[in-house]
Design a protein around this motif. Structure first.
Motif, PDB file in Angstrom:
ATOM      1  N   GLU A 137       0.245   2.003   2.536  1.00 36.08           N
ATOM      2  CA  GLU A 137       1.643   2.419   2.730  1.00 36.08           C
ATOM      3  C   GLU A 137       2.581   1.216   2.635  1.00 36.08           C
ATOM      4  OE1 GLU A 137      -0.891   3.412   4.589  1.00 36.08           O
ATOM      5  OE2 GLU A 137      -0.946   5.533   3.975  1.00 36.08           O
ATOM      6  N   ASN A 139       0.653   4.290  -4.660  1.00 37.05           N
ATOM      7  CA  ASN A 139       0.578   5.148  -3.481  1.00 37.05           C
ATOM      8  C   ASN A 139      -0.841   5.147  -2.940  1.00 37.05           C
ATOM      9  OD1 ASN A 139      -0.958   7.575  -4.656  1.00 37.05           O
ATOM     10  ND2 ASN A 139       0.790   7.412  -6.064  1.00 37.05           N
ATOM     11  N   ASP A 140      -0.986   5.599  -1.723  1.00 31.52           N
ATOM     12  CA  ASP A 140      -2.268   5.560  -1.020  1.00 31.52           C
ATOM     13  C   ASP A 140      -3.360   6.291  -1.800  1.00 31.52           C
ATOM     14  OD1 ASP A 140      -3.948   5.203   1.524  1.00 31.52           O
ATOM     15  OD2 ASP A 140      -3.918   7.385   1.322  1.00 31.52           O
ATOM     16  N   GLU A 198       3.168   0.485  -0.979  1.00 25.81           N
ATOM     17  CA  GLU A 198       4.066   1.441  -1.616  1.00 25.81           C
ATOM     18  C   GLU A 198       5.510   0.949  -1.608  1.00 25.81           C
ATOM     19  OE1 GLU A 198       3.665   5.204   0.276  1.00 25.81           O
ATOM     20  OE2 GLU A 198       1.551   5.457  -0.278  1.00 25.81           O
ATOM     21  N   LYS A 199       5.841   0.096  -0.622  1.00 24.73           N
ATOM     22  CA  LYS A 199       7.195  -0.431  -0.505  1.00 24.73           C
ATOM     23  C   LYS A 199       7.439  -1.626  -1.432  1.00 24.73           C
ATOM     24  CE  LYS A 199       7.073   0.913   4.358  1.00 24.73           C
ATOM     25  NZ  LYS A 199       7.026   0.424   5.767  1.00 24.73           N
ATOM     26  N   THR A 226      -1.407  -2.268   4.825  1.00 22.50           N
ATOM     27  CA  THR A 226      -1.925  -0.952   4.473  1.00 22.50           C
ATOM     28  C   THR A 226      -1.470  -0.548   3.080  1.00 22.50           C
ATOM     29  OG1 THR A 226      -0.008   0.218   5.345  1.00 22.50           O
ATOM     30  CG2 THR A 226      -1.786  -0.297   6.911  1.00 22.50           C
TER      31      THR A 226
END
Length: 332
Positions: free
Chosen positions: A25, A34-35, A28-29, A23
Motif C-alpha cells: 500500500e 497495487n497490492d 501504491e503512493k 507495505t
C-alpha cells in the motif's frame, strides 16, 4: 566439489531487520502499482527499510549481537570476519572492518565479499574451506544489505522488490561432527548486463550501461536464467552429496521472488512446504535473504538441529552457489 573432508560446522545464527515496514500500500503512493499486482507477481507483502542514518554495518552488528545473545556465544576469538554485501557503507573501509572495530576483536582478518545474491552461500563455502584446511578455527560469516539506498523508487519494475536486513552465522572447527557435505558454484558473465548497478558509463556487449548508482534489472531474463540454472545446479549438487531429494529436510533458496521459488520447486522436485524463504515480509534482501530465511525457520520452530539443508544463492554476475549442509545449531 564434494566436501566430505569438511572439518567445520555452523554453530550459531543471528538476524536483524530494520523496524520500518514498507507495505504494498505504501508503494501504491509512489508508483503506478497495487497490492494485488505485486502479490501475484512476486508474493511480497512487505519489506523492511533502513533509516536515513542506518547502514549495512549497523544491521550486521545487530545481527551479530542477536547471535551472541541467543546462543551465549562470544566473538573475541573469531579469527576471520567475512561480510557478503553489495551495499557497503563505504568503498573502504569494509563492513567487516567496522564489525571488528565495534566488537574490539583483537586479532582477526576482515574482508567483504561481493557475489551479489549468492554472496552468503559463497561466504559459507570459503569459510568451510579455510577452516577445513587448518588456516582458521572460527569464522564469522555475515550477509547484510541496505538495498533501499540503491533502489530507484520511480522504477515500478524494481522498487517493489528490495528490502534491507542482515544475518550472521558462526562457522567453527569441528572434526567430529562436520556440517558441510557438498558444494557447487558457477558463473555466466555473459548475462551480467541483465542485472547491474553502475555509477559510471560503461559498455557491455555493445550496450551502454549508464547509471546513477541505482540497480537496473531485466527481470524476465534473470528469471529464465535463475530457474533453469538452479534446477540443474540442484541436480548436480545432490549427485555430489550422494543424496536424493528425499534426503533433504529443507530447501533454502535465495529469496528473490516467491513465484521464482515456486518454479524452482516445481522443476527440482522440492515441495514449497519444505522450503524456507524470507521474501513475503522482507522482500529481496540479496546476500541477507538466506540467513534471514534460516533465522525465520529457527524462530518458527521448523528448523531443527541435525537436519539436512540445501542452500542455493543466485544473482548478479550472473553467478550462483549451492551447498548441502547438516544444521549444527542447537535448538532454542
Amino acid at each position: 566439489m564434494n566436501t566430505a573432508s569438511s572439518k567445520a560446522r555452523i554453530t550459531a545464527i543471528g538476524t536483524y531487520v530494520p523496524e520500518r515496514r514498507m507495505t504494498n500500500e505504501d508503494l501504491e503512493k509512489l508508483v503506478d502499482t497495487n497490492d494485488e499486482w505485486i502479490v501475484q507477481r512476486t508474493g511480497m507483502r512487505e519489506r523492511r527499510i533502513s533509516g536515513e542514518q542506518e547502514f549495512t554495518s549497523d544491521l550486521c552488528i545487530r545481527a551479530v549481537e542477536n547471535l551472541m545473545q541467543t546462543y551465549g556465544k562470544n566473538v573475541e576469538d573469531v579469527d576471520l570476519i567475512m561480510v557478503a554485501t553489495t551495499t557497503a557503507d563505504y568503498p573502504f573501509p569494509s563492513v567487516a572492518c567496522l564489525i571488528q572495530e565495534h566488537f574490539n576483536i583483537k586479532s582477526t582478518g576482515a574482508f567483504d565479499l561481493n557475489a551479489t545474491c549468492a554472496g552468503f552461500a559463497y561466504g559459507l563455502h570459503v569459510a568451510n574451506g579455510l577452516i577445513s584446511s587448518g588456516l582458521h578455527r572460527k569464522v564469522l560469516v555475515v550477509g547484510g544489505e541496505t538495498l533501499s539506498k540503491v533502489t530507484d523508487y520511480t522504477d515500478r519494475a524494481t522498487c517493489i522488490l528490495f528490502g534491507d536486513g542482515a544475518g550472521a552465522v558462526l562457522v567453527e572447527a569441528d572434526e567430529v561432527n562436520p556440517g558441510f557435505l557438498a558444494s557447487i558454484q558457477g558463473t555466466d558473465g555473459s548475462g551480467g548486463m541483465h542485472v547491474y548497478r553502475s555509477g559510471i558509463s560503461k559498455s557491455m556487449h555493445g550496450l551502454s550501461l549508464q547509471g546513477d548508482g541505482h540497480m537496473v534489472q531485466n527481470g524476465r531474463e534473470v528469471y529464465k536464467w535463475a530457474t533453469r540454472t538452479v534446477a540443474a545446479g540442484i541436480k548436480e549438487l545432490l549427485s555430489r552429496a550422494h543424496m536424493n531429494i528425499e534426503d533433504i529436510d529443507w530447501f533454502v533458496p535465495h529469496s528473490a521472488n516467491l513465484r521464482m521459488i515456486e518454479s524452482m520447486c516445481e522443476k527440482s522436485g522440492f515441495s514449497l512446504e519444505n522450503t524456507l524463504y524470507s521474501v513475503e515480509y522482507m522482500g529481496n534482501t540479496s546476500a541477507a535473504s538466506i540467513p534471514l530465511a534460516l533465522g525465520l525457520g529457527v524462530q518458527e520452530g521448523k528448523l531443527k538441529h541435525g537436519e539436512t539443508l540445501l542452500l542455493y544463492g543466485f544473482g548478479g554476475g550472473l553467478t550462483h552457489a549451492g551447498l548441502v549442509i547438516r544444521w549444527g545449531v542447537p535448538d532454542l
